[in-house]
Design a protein around this motif. Sequence first.
Motif, mmCIF file in Angstrom:
data_model
loop_
_atom_site.group_PDB
_atom_site.id
_atom_site.type_symbol
_atom_site.label_atom_id
_atom_site.label_comp_id
_atom_site.label_asym_id
_atom_site.label_seq_id
_atom_site.Cartn_x
_atom_site.Cartn_y
_atom_site.Cartn_z
ATOM 1 N N ALA A 54 0.840 -1.204 0.000
ATOM 2 C CA ALA A 54 0.000 0.000 0.000
ATOM 3 C C ALA A 54 0.873 1.251 0.000
ATOM 4 C CB ALA A 54 -0.909 0.007 1.213
ATOM 5 N N ARG A 55 0.313 2.347 -0.502
ATOM 6 C CA ARG A 55 0.975 3.662 -0.440
ATOM 7 C C ARG A 55 0.581 4.421 0.828
ATOM 8 N NH1 ARG A 55 3.224 4.786 -5.398
ATOM 9 N NH2 ARG A 55 2.242 3.743 -7.151
ATOM 10 N N ASP A 56 -0.662 4.265 1.241
ATOM 11 C CA ASP A 56 -1.206 4.980 2.394
ATOM 12 C C ASP A 56 -2.174 4.025 3.083
ATOM 13 O OD1 ASP A 56 -2.492 6.599 4.219
ATOM 14 O OD2 ASP A 56 -3.093 8.122 2.776
ATOM 15 N N ARG A 57 -1.827 3.565 4.264
ATOM 16 C CA ARG A 57 -2.660 2.582 4.956
ATOM 17 C C ARG A 57 -2.975 3.066 6.360
ATOM 18 N NH1 ARG A 57 -1.464 -3.654 4.451
ATOM 19 N NH2 ARG A 57 -2.505 -3.195 2.494
ATOM 20 N N VAL A 58 -4.193 2.747 6.798
ATOM 21 C CA VAL A 58 -4.632 3.026 8.156
ATOM 22 C C VAL A 58 -5.078 1.698 8.771
ATOM 23 C CG1 VAL A 58 -6.317 4.243 9.596
ATOM 24 C CG2 VAL A 58 -5.427 5.335 7.527
ATOM 25 N N TYR A 59 -4.462 1.309 9.893
ATOM 26 C CA TYR A 59 -4.863 0.097 10.606
ATOM 27 C C TYR A 59 -5.842 0.456 11.712
ATOM 28 C CZ TYR A 59 -1.292 -2.726 8.354
ATOM 29 O OH TYR A 59 -0.546 -3.401 7.432
ATOM 30 N N ARG A 60 -6.754 -0.496 12.021
ATOM 31 C CA ARG A 60 -7.744 -0.300 13.076
ATOM 32 C C ARG A 60 -7.917 -1.612 13.845
ATOM 33 N NH1 ARG A 60 -13.606 1.474 11.094
ATOM 34 N NH2 ARG A 60 -13.560 -0.647 10.265
ATOM 35 N N LEU A 61 -7.948 -1.531 15.159
ATOM 36 C CA LEU A 61 -8.160 -2.682 16.036
ATOM 37 C C LEU A 61 -9.487 -2.505 16.751
ATOM 38 C CD1 LEU A 61 -4.668 -2.733 17.791
ATOM 39 C CD2 LEU A 61 -5.315 -3.857 15.659
ATOM 40 N N THR A 62 -10.262 -3.588 16.879
ATOM 41 C CA THR A 62 -11.539 -3.544 17.583
ATOM 42 C C THR A 62 -11.666 -4.797 18.435
ATOM 43 O OG1 THR A 62 -12.524 -2.402 15.682
ATOM 44 C CG2 THR A 62 -14.043 -3.315 17.315
ATOM 45 N N TRP A 63 -12.056 -4.617 19.698
ATOM 46 C CA TRP A 63 -12.317 -5.765 20.548
ATOM 47 C C TRP A 63 -13.377 -5.403 21.578
ATOM 48 C CZ3 TRP A 63 -8.165 -2.631 20.923
ATOM 49 C CH2 TRP A 63 -7.743 -2.191 22.166
ATOM 50 N N THR A 64 -14.123 -6.423 22.011
ATOM 51 C CA THR A 64 -15.172 -6.255 23.004
ATOM 52 C C THR A 64 -14.940 -7.291 24.089
ATOM 53 O OG1 THR A 64 -16.703 -5.565 21.280
ATOM 54 C CG2 THR A 64 -17.676 -6.234 23.374
ATOM 55 N N ASP A 65 -14.883 -6.819 25.333
ATOM 56 C CA ASP A 65 -14.608 -7.734 26.428
ATOM 57 C C ASP A 65 -15.065 -7.112 27.738
ATOM 58 O OD1 ASP A 65 -13.481 -9.995 27.765
ATOM 59 O OD2 ASP A 65 -11.828 -8.699 28.351
ATOM 60 N N PRO A 66 -15.681 -7.905 28.604
ATOM 61 C CA PRO A 66 -16.088 -7.368 29.897
ATOM 62 C C PRO A 66 -14.926 -7.272 30.892
ATOM 63 C CG PRO A 66 -16.744 -9.652 29.716
ATOM 64 C CD PRO A 66 -16.149 -9.254 28.391
ATOM 65 N N GLY A 67 -13.828 -7.920 30.598
ATOM 66 C CA GLY A 67 -12.694 -7.938 31.523
ATOM 67 C C GLY A 67 -11.657 -6.876 31.231
ATOM 68 N N ASN A 68 -10.536 -6.994 31.907
ATOM 69 C CA ASN A 68 -9.437 -6.047 31.738
ATOM 70 C C ASN A 68 -8.590 -6.419 30.521
ATOM 71 O OD1 ASN A 68 -10.159 -4.695 34.043
ATOM 72 N ND2 ASN A 68 -8.922 -6.003 35.352
ATOM 73 N N THR A 69 -8.278 -5.437 29.704
ATOM 74 C CA THR A 69 -7.349 -5.607 28.596
ATOM 75 C C THR A 69 -6.493 -4.354 28.506
ATOM 76 O OG1 THR A 69 -8.871 -4.660 26.986
ATOM 77 C CG2 THR A 69 -8.880 -7.045 27.199
ATOM 78 N N ALA A 70 -5.326 -4.515 27.931
ATOM 79 C CA ALA A 70 -4.452 -3.360 27.729
ATOM 80 C C ALA A 70 -3.698 -3.542 26.427
ATOM 81 C CB ALA A 70 -3.474 -3.221 28.884
ATOM 82 N N LEU A 71 -3.761 -2.541 25.574
ATOM 83 C CA LEU A 71 -2.970 -2.516 24.348
ATOM 84 C C LEU A 71 -1.721 -1.704 24.662
ATOM 85 C CD1 LEU A 71 -2.604 -3.020 21.299
ATOM 86 C CD2 LEU A 71 -3.866 -0.896 20.915
ATOM 87 N N MET A 72 -0.581 -2.361 24.702
ATOM 88 C CA MET A 72 0.659 -1.701 25.122
ATOM 89 C C MET A 72 1.522 -1.272 23.952
ATOM 90 S SD MET A 72 1.356 -4.098 28.413
ATOM 91 C CE MET A 72 0.933 -5.589 27.539
ATOM 92 N N GLY A 73 1.281 -1.846 22.780
ATOM 93 C CA GLY A 73 2.076 -1.453 21.623
ATOM 94 C C GLY A 73 1.674 -2.218 20.383
ATOM 95 N N VAL A 74 1.984 -1.630 19.245
ATOM 96 C CA VAL A 74 1.764 -2.271 17.949
ATOM 97 C C VAL A 74 3.015 -2.018 17.122
ATOM 98 C CG1 VAL A 74 0.354 -2.316 15.861
ATOM 99 C CG2 VAL A 74 -0.727 -1.898 18.065
ATOM 100 N N PHE A 75 3.532 -3.063 16.510
ATOM 101 C CA PHE A 75 4.782 -2.974 15.755
ATOM 102 C C PHE A 75 4.539 -3.461 14.334
ATOM 103 C CE2 PHE A 75 5.494 -3.811 20.204
ATOM 104 C CZ PHE A 75 6.301 -2.747 20.560
ATOM 105 N N LEU A 76 5.061 -2.725 13.370
ATOM 106 C CA LEU A 76 4.862 -3.051 11.961
ATOM 107 C C LEU A 76 6.205 -3.163 11.266
ATOM 108 C CD1 LEU A 76 2.908 -3.322 9.500
ATOM 109 C CD2 LEU A 76 3.209 -0.860 9.200
ATOM 110 N N ASP A 77 6.391 -4.244 10.531
ATOM 111 C CA ASP A 77 7.545 -4.373 9.641
ATOM 112 C C ASP A 77 7.091 -3.907 8.270
ATOM 113 O OD1 ASP A 77 9.147 -5.388 11.615
ATOM 114 O OD2 ASP A 77 8.842 -7.483 11.048
#
Length: 101
Positions: free
Chosen positions: A72-95
Motif C-alpha cells: 500500500a501507499r497509504d494505509r490506516v490500521y484499526r483494532l476492535t475488541w469487546t470484552d467485559p474484563g481487563n485488557t491493555a494494548l501496550m504497543g503495535v509494531f509493523l515491519d
Amino acid sequence: MAIKRQRAFPHLLTNGTRGIHRRLTLDMQSGASQSIEVDWSDDRGATFNAAQTVALGASGNGWPTLWRLGIARDRVYRLTWTDPGNTALMGVFLDLEPVRS
C-alpha cells in the motif's frame, strides 16, 4: 457488561512509494481467552477491508501477529475488541519495507 474498544492508527506513508507490510505484531495484555479484530484501509480511512480475527490466547501478555498484509501507499490500521474484563494494548509494531514504484 462488555465494552467495545477501538483504536485506529495514523496513516502509514512511504514518501509516495508503495510499501510491503510484512508483519503486524500486537503487544496486548488480556484477562481471559479473547480475540481482537484487525482491519485496514488503503483509501485514507474511507472504507475498511473485512476484519481478520486474531486470538489473544490465555491470560497474560501476548504477541499476536499477522503476516503478509500486502502492499500500500497509504494505509490506516484499526483494532476492535469487546470484552467485559481487563485488557491493555501496550504497543503495535509493523515491519514495513518501502519498495520502488
